[in-house]
Design a protein around this motif. Structure first.
Motif, short mmCIF file in Angstrom:
data_model
loop_
_atom_site.label_atom_id
_atom_site.label_comp_id
_atom_site.label_asym_id
_atom_site.label_seq_id
_atom_site.Cartn_x
_atom_site.Cartn_y
_atom_site.Cartn_z
N MET A 1 -4.25 -10.27 0.68
CA MET A 1 -3.44 -9.68 -0.39
C MET A 1 -3.14 -8.23 -0.01
O MET A 1 -3.93 -7.59 0.66
N GLU A 2 -2.00 -7.78 -0.49
CA GLU A 2 -1.60 -6.42 -0.17
C GLU A 2 -0.99 -5.75 -1.39
O GLU A 2 -0.58 -6.40 -2.34
N THR A 3 -0.92 -4.43 -1.32
CA THR A 3 -0.29 -3.66 -2.39
C THR A 3 1.20 -3.55 -2.13
O THR A 3 1.69 -3.85 -1.04
N VAL A 4 1.92 -3.07 -3.13
CA VAL A 4 3.35 -2.83 -2.98
C VAL A 4 3.57 -1.82 -1.85
O VAL A 4 4.48 -1.96 -1.04
N ALA A 5 2.73 -0.81 -1.78
CA ALA A 5 2.85 0.21 -0.72
C ALA A 5 2.66 -0.41 0.66
O ALA A 5 3.42 -0.11 1.59
N GLU A 6 1.66 -1.26 0.81
CA GLU A 6 1.43 -1.91 2.10
C GLU A 6 2.59 -2.82 2.48
O GLU A 6 2.97 -2.88 3.65
N GLN A 7 3.15 -3.51 1.52
CA GLN A 7 4.29 -4.39 1.79
C GLN A 7 5.47 -3.58 2.32
O GLN A 7 6.23 -4.06 3.15
N ALA A 8 5.61 -2.35 1.87
CA ALA A 8 6.70 -1.48 2.30
C ALA A 8 6.33 -0.69 3.56
O ALA A 8 7.07 0.22 3.95
N ASP A 9 5.22 -1.02 4.18
CA ASP A 9 4.73 -0.33 5.38
C ASP A 9 4.48 1.16 5.14
O ASP A 9 4.69 1.99 6.01
N GLY A 13 1.25 5.16 0.05
CA GLY A 13 2.07 5.26 -1.15
C GLY A 13 3.53 5.51 -0.83
O GLY A 13 3.85 6.18 0.15
N ILE A 14 4.39 4.95 -1.65
CA ILE A 14 5.84 5.14 -1.49
C ILE A 14 6.21 6.39 -2.27
O ILE A 14 6.09 6.45 -3.49
N ALA A 15 6.65 7.42 -1.54
CA ALA A 15 6.87 8.75 -2.14
C ALA A 15 7.79 8.71 -3.36
O ALA A 15 7.42 9.17 -4.43
N ASP A 16 8.99 8.19 -3.23
CA ASP A 16 9.93 8.18 -4.35
C ASP A 16 9.40 7.35 -5.50
O ASP A 16 9.57 7.69 -6.67
N TRP A 17 8.76 6.24 -5.18
CA TRP A 17 8.19 5.35 -6.19
C TRP A 17 7.13 6.07 -7.02
O TRP A 17 7.17 6.08 -8.24
N ASP A 18 6.17 6.65 -6.31
CA ASP A 18 5.02 7.26 -6.98
C ASP A 18 5.41 8.46 -7.84
O ASP A 18 4.72 8.80 -8.79
N GLU A 19 6.53 9.09 -7.52
CA GLU A 19 6.99 10.22 -8.33
C GLU A 19 7.68 9.75 -9.62
O GLU A 19 7.68 10.46 -10.60
N GLU A 20 8.24 8.53 -9.59
CA GLU A 20 9.04 8.06 -10.73
C GLU A 20 8.33 7.05 -11.62
O GLU A 20 8.66 6.93 -12.79
N GLN A 21 7.37 6.30 -11.08
CA GLN A 21 6.74 5.21 -11.83
C GLN A 21 5.40 5.64 -12.43
O GLN A 21 4.73 6.52 -11.91
N GLU A 22 5.04 4.99 -13.52
CA GLU A 22 3.75 5.27 -14.16
C GLU A 22 2.58 4.71 -13.35
O GLU A 22 1.48 5.22 -13.42
N ILE A 23 2.83 3.63 -12.60
CA ILE A 23 1.79 3.01 -11.80
C ILE A 23 2.13 3.23 -10.33
O ILE A 23 3.21 2.86 -9.86
N ALA A 24 1.20 3.82 -9.59
CA ALA A 24 1.41 4.11 -8.18
C ALA A 24 1.54 2.82 -7.37
O ALA A 24 0.93 1.80 -7.70
N SER A 25 2.31 2.89 -6.31
CA SER A 25 2.52 1.73 -5.45
C SER A 25 1.24 1.26 -4.77
O SER A 25 1.12 0.10 -4.39
N THR A 26 0.26 2.15 -4.66
CA THR A 26 -1.03 1.78 -4.06
C THR A 26 -1.95 1.10 -5.06
O THR A 26 -3.02 0.62 -4.69
N ARG A 27 -1.54 1.04 -6.33
CA ARG A 27 -2.37 0.43 -7.36
C ARG A 27 -1.75 -0.85 -7.94
O ARG A 27 -2.18 -1.34 -8.97
N LEU A 28 -0.75 -1.37 -7.24
CA LEU A 28 -0.12 -2.63 -7.62
C LEU A 28 -0.42 -3.66 -6.54
O LEU A 28 0.11 -3.58 -5.42
#
Length: 78
Positions: A1-9, A13-28
């Motif tokens: 299993m992988e996180t959204v961040a890992e899926q995006a290589d 963490g995905i910089a733009d994602w983590d700045e805009e979303q309430e849940i960090a890409s490393t925690r999904l």
């Protein structure tokens, strides 16, 4: 299993994602997807019994059982 961040290589963490979303890409954590367009994820940042439906960077929390039932039914309807 992988996180959204890992899926995006971007495992840190995905910089733009983590700045805009309430849940960090490393925690999904990815559970499954709908033909690669919609991701179904769990996170400790969600309410108990919810999962995150992720589509084009938007996070929509939904009751776990209902969301997975809809996903499974889509396969039967097509």
């Amino acid at each position: 299993m992988e996180t959204v961040a890992e899926q995006a290589d971007e495992p840190d963490g995905i910089a733009d994602w983590d700045e805009e979303q309430e849940i960090a890409s490393t925690r999904l954590l990815l559970l499954t997807s709908n033909d690669g367009m919609v991701d179904y994820c769990v996170s400790p940042d969600l309410e108990v019994g919810d999962l995150a439906i992720v589509f084009q960077g938007d996070i929509d929390p939904a009751p776990y059982g209902e969301a997975l039932d809809r996903l499974l039914m889509q396969g039967l309807e097509d």
